[in-house]
Scaffold this motif. Sequence first.
Motif, short mmCIF file in Angstrom:
data_model
loop_
_atom_site.label_atom_id
_atom_site.label_comp_id
_atom_site.label_asym_id
_atom_site.label_seq_id
_atom_site.Cartn_x
_atom_site.Cartn_y
_atom_site.Cartn_z
N ARG A 207 17.58 19.82 43.20
CA ARG A 207 16.21 19.37 43.44
C ARG A 207 16.19 17.96 44.02
O ARG A 207 16.86 17.07 43.51
N ALA A 208 15.38 17.78 45.06
CA ALA A 208 15.27 16.46 45.69
C ALA A 208 14.56 15.46 44.78
O ALA A 208 14.85 14.26 44.81
N VAL A 209 13.63 15.96 43.99
CA VAL A 209 12.85 15.08 43.12
C VAL A 209 13.36 15.18 41.69
O VAL A 209 13.56 16.27 41.15
N GLY A 210 13.57 14.01 41.07
CA GLY A 210 14.06 13.97 39.70
C GLY A 210 14.58 12.60 39.36
O GLY A 210 14.50 11.67 40.19
N GLU B 245 17.85 16.35 31.74
CA GLU B 245 17.10 16.38 33.01
C GLU B 245 17.97 16.03 34.21
O GLU B 245 17.72 16.49 35.33
N TYR B 246 19.01 15.22 34.02
CA TYR B 246 19.92 14.89 35.12
C TYR B 246 20.74 16.11 35.51
O TYR B 246 20.92 16.41 36.69
N VAL B 247 21.27 16.81 34.50
CA VAL B 247 22.05 18.03 34.75
C VAL B 247 21.17 19.07 35.42
O VAL B 247 21.57 19.71 36.40
N ASP B 248 19.96 19.23 34.91
CA ASP B 248 19.04 20.24 35.43
C ASP B 248 18.73 19.98 36.91
O ASP B 248 18.73 20.90 37.73
N GLN B 249 18.49 18.72 37.26
CA GLN B 249 18.20 18.38 38.65
C GLN B 249 19.41 18.68 39.53
O GLN B 249 19.28 19.25 40.62
#
Length: 257
Positions: free
Chosen positions: A246-249, A237-241
């Motif tokens: 993306r601002a939110v994550g 999820e960190y890589v994806d953000q």
Amino acid sequence: MTSVPKIELTGVHKAFGPKVVLDGIDLSVARGESVVVIGGSGTGKSVMLKCILGLLRPESGSIRIDGEDVVGMGPKDRDRIMKKFGMLFQGGALFDSLKVWENVAFGLIQGQKMERAKARDIAIEKLAQVGLAASTGELSPSELSGGMQKRVSLARAIATNPEIIFFDEPTTGLDPIMADVINDLIVKCCKEVGATALSITHDMASARKISDRIAMLYKGRLIWVGPAKDIDHSGNEYVDQFIHGRAVGPITMELRA
């Protein structure tokens, strides 16, 4: 028999006082491979590069170039290892007081003590490799556009036919079209000189184009390493953000906390 990695970091730790910047980095780069390290500002990308270059010394861990541990290496051996490296600096870092060809030939003249006439011929040849005319060599860096300055920096990075080239934010300050031109030139030049490449960047378009593998650095650790083609399906999820901006994550949540 497995060949020795061109660059190999094992358990590398680096701190500045109480602030831990690198918290056990393990990374291997094969001969002829292009690896890009991504991550936000302040995550330790530049510190990692400086440790490999010997500008900073890690508290623990090993950094091997062609199987030789360079941490704590003496000046004579360090100079020998440094001759394997080429570098494209963030912002270009050209010398304003030198002509373009003298910038490109700097490592040949100062590092290899090559005669100026011969070094100039090589500089003009390298300028041609990055799409610049011989006449550009007589200009000063201040007479060039940002994109042309970056090309000159790339010509300087490959002038000594290095075995390893480091790219520090190679597309910073360039418009998207010129950034793509520089990315193409990086791929072309690395193939032509047969160099191993290690890059750090925030620019995902650049990372995708110039890399065989991508590694993401977060809080001093490499949280994902894999083929560039797999990064959209990393399952992290960190890589994806990060790659989608993306601002939110999870990264933003921690910053707010």
